[in-house]
Design a protein around this motif. Structure first.
Motif, mmCIF file in Angstrom:
data_model
loop_
_atom_site.group_PDB
_atom_site.id
_atom_site.type_symbol
_atom_site.label_atom_id
_atom_site.label_comp_id
_atom_site.label_asym_id
_atom_site.label_seq_id
_atom_site.Cartn_x
_atom_site.Cartn_y
_atom_site.Cartn_z
ATOM 1 N N ASN A 120 0.858 -1.183 0.000
ATOM 2 C CA ASN A 120 0.000 0.000 0.000
ATOM 3 C C ASN A 120 0.888 1.223 0.000
ATOM 4 O O ASN A 120 1.881 1.259 0.724
ATOM 5 N N GLY A 121 0.525 2.227 -0.785
ATOM 6 C CA GLY A 121 1.315 3.441 -0.886
ATOM 7 C C GLY A 121 2.333 3.323 -2.004
ATOM 8 O O GLY A 121 2.445 2.293 -2.678
ATOM 9 N N THR A 122 3.088 4.387 -2.203
ATOM 10 C CA THR A 122 4.104 4.416 -3.250
ATOM 11 C C THR A 122 5.389 5.018 -2.713
ATOM 12 O O THR A 122 5.390 5.729 -1.707
ATOM 13 N N GLY A 123 6.484 4.713 -3.412
ATOM 14 C CA GLY A 123 7.791 5.280 -3.048
ATOM 15 C C GLY A 123 8.158 5.003 -1.614
ATOM 16 O O GLY A 123 7.941 3.903 -1.096
ATOM 17 N N ASN A 124 8.698 6.019 -0.917
ATOM 18 C CA ASN A 124 9.133 5.866 0.474
ATOM 19 C C ASN A 124 7.989 5.613 1.450
ATOM 20 O O ASN A 124 8.216 5.201 2.581
ATOM 21 N N SER A 125 6.747 5.889 1.021
ATOM 22 C CA SER A 125 5.619 5.667 1.927
ATOM 23 C C SER A 125 4.993 4.278 1.762
ATOM 24 O O SER A 125 3.971 3.984 2.362
ATOM 25 N N THR A 126 5.614 3.421 0.952
ATOM 26 C CA THR A 126 5.090 2.071 0.744
ATOM 27 C C THR A 126 5.148 1.264 2.035
ATOM 28 O O THR A 126 6.160 1.267 2.736
#
Length: 158
Positions: A45-51
């Protein structure tokens, strides 16, 4: 029986899990090795560093390895801790090792423990944010006895 911590890879933390009597699995013959994890799921869930990755798998613990409550031979502790560690061979796959404090003892009866594991790819050095594969290994101090299952990380389509 003395217990020792068994780690493979880099130690990541501990996860507590519980079981119920009706999750018992009985084999026709004793298994001389741990059973492979089942019901493995990996969702991002989320993308990039917030995955954030949510893993869940079922680990089977032999009845012979079940901890006893208050030393009572017929009363098993329904909650146990698993040690979680990991290794990364390339930035597209992480291997997660789930282990206990003692080595495997053969048995024909096993109890199912659902083990939840959560992490961010940024928590694991050398793992890419968009890695695709997770392997979960029911780790035993005897590498020949360890059993694993692999799955693809499910990512939401945006």
């Amino acid at each position: 029986m003395a217990t020792t911590k068994i780690y493979k890879g880099t130690h990541f933390g501990n996860v507590s899990s519980s079981t119920k009597a009706n999750t018992k699995k009985t084999l026709k013959e004793k298994s001389e090795r741990p059973l492979a994890p089942t019901n493995l799921s990996a969702v991002a869930n989320g993308t990039g560093n917030s995955t954030k990755i949510t893993l869940e798998c079922t680990i089977y613990v032999s009845e012979s390895n079940m901890p006893k409550k208050n030393g009572n031979e017929n009363d098993y502790a329904k909650e146990i801790d698993f040690q979680i560690s990991y290794s990364v061979d390339n930035n597209d796959k992480v291997t997660i090792y789930v282990s206990r404090d003692n080595s495997f003892i053969s048995s024909s009866t096993f109890y199912a423990y659902v083990v939840p594991i959560g992490f961010s790819p940024s928590d694991i050095p050398r793992l890419g944010d968009n890695f695709t594969t997770v392997e979960i290994i029911n780790w035993d101090e005897d590498p020949d006895g360890s059993r694993g299952t692999e799955t693809t990380v499910q990512r939401p389509s945006y």
